[in-house]
Motif scaffolding. Structure first.
Motif, PDB file in Angstrom:
ATOM      1  N   VAL A  87       0.791  -1.378   0.015  1.00 38.56           N
ATOM      2  CA  VAL A  87      -0.038  -0.082  -0.237  1.00 38.56           C
ATOM      3  C   VAL A  87       1.022   1.237  -0.004  1.00 38.56           C
ATOM      4  O   VAL A  87       0.451   2.268   0.393  1.00 38.56           O
ATOM      5  N   LYS A  88       2.087   1.056  -0.519  1.00 37.72           N
ATOM      6  CA  LYS A  88       3.049   2.137  -0.642  1.00 37.72           C
ATOM      7  C   LYS A  88       2.531   3.364  -1.629  1.00 37.72           C
ATOM      8  O   LYS A  88       2.713   4.540  -1.015  1.00 37.72           O
ATOM      9  N   THR A  89       1.953   3.041  -2.619  1.00 32.02           N
ATOM     10  CA  THR A  89       1.843   4.055  -3.299  1.00 32.02           C
ATOM     11  C   THR A  89       0.128   4.374  -3.341  1.00 32.02           C
ATOM     12  O   THR A  89      -0.640   3.749  -2.924  1.00 32.02           O
ATOM     13  N   THR A  90      -0.300   5.549  -3.723  1.00 37.12           N
ATOM     14  CA  THR A  90      -1.661   5.960  -3.935  1.00 37.12           C
ATOM     15  C   THR A  90      -2.482   4.907  -4.656  1.00 37.12           C
ATOM     16  O   THR A  90      -3.547   4.545  -4.175  1.00 37.12           O
ATOM     17  N   ARG A  91      -1.803   4.724  -5.739  1.00 31.23           N
ATOM     18  CA  ARG A  91      -2.687   3.734  -6.657  1.00 31.23           C
ATOM     19  C   ARG A  91      -2.998   2.400  -5.862  1.00 31.23           C
ATOM     20  O   ARG A  91      -4.111   1.884  -6.059  1.00 31.23           O
ATOM     21  N   GLN A  92      -1.838   1.867  -5.397  1.00 28.25           N
ATOM     22  CA  GLN A  92      -2.066   0.695  -4.639  1.00 28.25           C
ATOM     23  C   GLN A  92      -3.272   0.803  -3.430  1.00 28.25           C
ATOM     24  O   GLN A  92      -3.919  -0.144  -3.459  1.00 28.25           O
ATOM     25  N   LEU A  93      -2.963   1.633  -2.602  1.00 27.73           N
ATOM     26  CA  LEU A  93      -3.919   1.994  -1.599  1.00 27.73           C
ATOM     27  C   LEU A  93      -5.210   2.278  -1.930  1.00 27.73           C
ATOM     28  O   LEU A  93      -6.386   1.656  -1.497  1.00 27.73           O
ATOM     29  N   GLN A  94      -5.573   2.828  -3.012  1.00 31.49           N
ATOM     30  CA  GLN A  94      -6.879   3.307  -3.602  1.00 31.49           C
ATOM     31  C   GLN A  94      -7.556   1.716  -4.063  1.00 31.49           C
ATOM     32  O   GLN A  94      -8.631   1.840  -3.828  1.00 31.49           O
ATOM     33  N   SER A  95      -6.914   1.077  -4.819  1.00 31.11           N
ATOM     34  CA  SER A  95      -7.303  -0.272  -5.289  1.00 31.11           C
ATOM     35  C   SER A  95      -7.887  -0.929  -4.114  1.00 31.11           C
ATOM     36  O   SER A  95      -8.984  -1.828  -3.985  1.00 31.11           O
ATOM     37  N   TRP A  96      -7.265  -1.212  -3.135  1.00 34.71           N
ATOM     38  CA  TRP A  96      -7.741  -1.839  -1.906  1.00 34.71           C
ATOM     39  C   TRP A  96      -8.477  -1.368  -0.932  1.00 34.71           C
ATOM     40  O   TRP A  96      -9.734  -1.951  -0.529  1.00 34.71           O
ATOM     41  N   VAL A  97      -8.812   0.136  -0.881  1.00 33.72           N
ATOM     42  CA  VAL A  97      -9.602   0.665  -0.216  1.00 33.72           C
ATOM     43  C   VAL A  97     -10.972   0.799  -0.975  1.00 33.72           C
ATOM     44  O   VAL A  97     -11.954   0.346  -0.396  1.00 33.72           O
ATOM     45  N   ALA A  98     -10.861   0.773  -2.327  1.00 32.27           N
ATOM     46  CA  ALA A  98     -12.231   0.635  -2.990  1.00 32.27           C
ATOM     47  C   ALA A  98     -12.551  -0.853  -3.042  1.00 32.27           C
ATOM     48  O   ALA A  98     -14.062  -0.847  -2.963  1.00 32.27           O
ATOM     49  N   ARG A  99     -11.853  -1.693  -3.123  1.00 30.80           N
ATOM     50  CA  ARG A  99     -12.454  -3.017  -2.820  1.00 30.80           C
ATOM     51  C   ARG A  99     -13.103  -3.283  -1.729  1.00 30.80           C
ATOM     52  O   ARG A  99     -14.260  -3.909  -1.464  1.00 30.80           O
ATOM     53  N   GLY A 100     -12.392  -2.935  -0.562  1.00 34.82           N
ATOM     54  CA  GLY A 100     -12.977  -2.947   0.802  1.00 34.82           C
ATOM     55  C   GLY A 100     -14.409  -2.033   0.880  1.00 34.82           C
ATOM     56  O   GLY A 100     -15.439  -2.626   1.309  1.00 34.82           O
ATOM     57  N   ILE A 101     -14.474  -0.967   0.469  1.00 31.14           N
ATOM     58  CA  ILE A 101     -15.714  -0.005   0.380  1.00 31.14           C
ATOM     59  C   ILE A 101     -16.680  -0.818  -0.430  1.00 31.14           C
ATOM     60  O   ILE A 101     -17.970  -0.888   0.136  1.00 31.14           O
ATOM     61  N   ASP A 102     -16.461  -1.173  -1.635  1.00 32.56           N
ATOM     62  CA  ASP A 102     -17.404  -1.913  -2.478  1.00 32.56           C
ATOM     63  C   ASP A 102     -18.040  -3.152  -1.894  1.00 32.56           C
ATOM     64  O   ASP A 102     -19.177  -3.245  -1.776  1.00 32.56           O
ATOM     65  N   TYR A 103     -17.210  -3.921  -1.105  1.00 29.25           N
ATOM     66  CA  TYR A 103     -17.775  -4.915  -0.501  1.00 29.25           C
ATOM     67  C   TYR A 103     -18.712  -4.541   0.707  1.00 29.25           C
ATOM     68  O   TYR A 103     -19.603  -4.963   0.986  1.00 29.25           O
ATOM     69  N   ALA A 104     -18.091  -3.627   1.586  1.00 34.06           N
ATOM     70  CA  ALA A 104     -19.092  -3.161   2.622  1.00 34.06           C
ATOM     71  C   ALA A 104     -20.259  -2.640   2.229  1.00 34.06           C
ATOM     72  O   ALA A 104     -21.446  -2.649   2.741  1.00 34.06           O
ATOM     73  N   LYS A 105     -20.180  -2.014   1.251  1.00 32.09           N
ATOM     74  CA  LYS A 105     -21.484  -1.343   0.622  1.00 32.09           C
ATOM     75  C   LYS A 105     -22.524  -2.387   0.131  1.00 32.09           C
ATOM     76  O   LYS A 105     -23.712  -2.147   0.152  1.00 32.09           O
TER      77      LYS A 105
END
Length: 110
Positions: A87-105
């Motif tokens: 999760v070092k780069t913004t792109r890496q972190l964005q991908s994981w955060v979006a995945r978690g948020i999509d599942y939570a939604k």
């Protein structure tokens, strides 16, 4: 402070426009919840805990820097731990955060 504050701030920047977002200290970290369902958490070691479907989790664990989340010696299906380098780069972190948020939604509000 038990969690990585820099990672927490980076997650806040990515989730600022999310409706139903809440923060809560959980599992020794800072969790980000959507309508009461945990999506991601900043952990104390600079890594990220991500909520995913069980099917996706089995596939995603094959990626570099990703492993099943283990708590109390038990593997938590549907939860992944992404180490700091993942999760070092913004792109890496964005991908994981979006995945978690999509599942939570996708879950019913609590």
């Amino acid at each position: 402070m038990a969690f990585d504050p820099d990672l927490a701030n980076r997650i806040r920047e990515l989730t600022a426009s999310e409706r139903g977002l809440d923060e809560k200290r959980m599992f020794g970290g800072l969790a980000f919840l959507i309508d009461g369902n945990m999506a991601v958490a900043a952990t104390r070691d600079g890594g990220l805990m991500v909520r995913v479907s069980r099917d996706d989790g089995e596939k995603l664990v094959q990626r570099e820097h990703v492993e099943p989340m283990v708590m109390g010696g038990r593997e938590m299906r549907g939860w992944l731990r992404v180490a700091r380098p993942g999760v070092k780069t913004t792109r890496q972190l964005q991908s994981w955060v979006a995945r978690g948020i999509d599942y939570a939604k996708s879950l019913p509000p609590k």
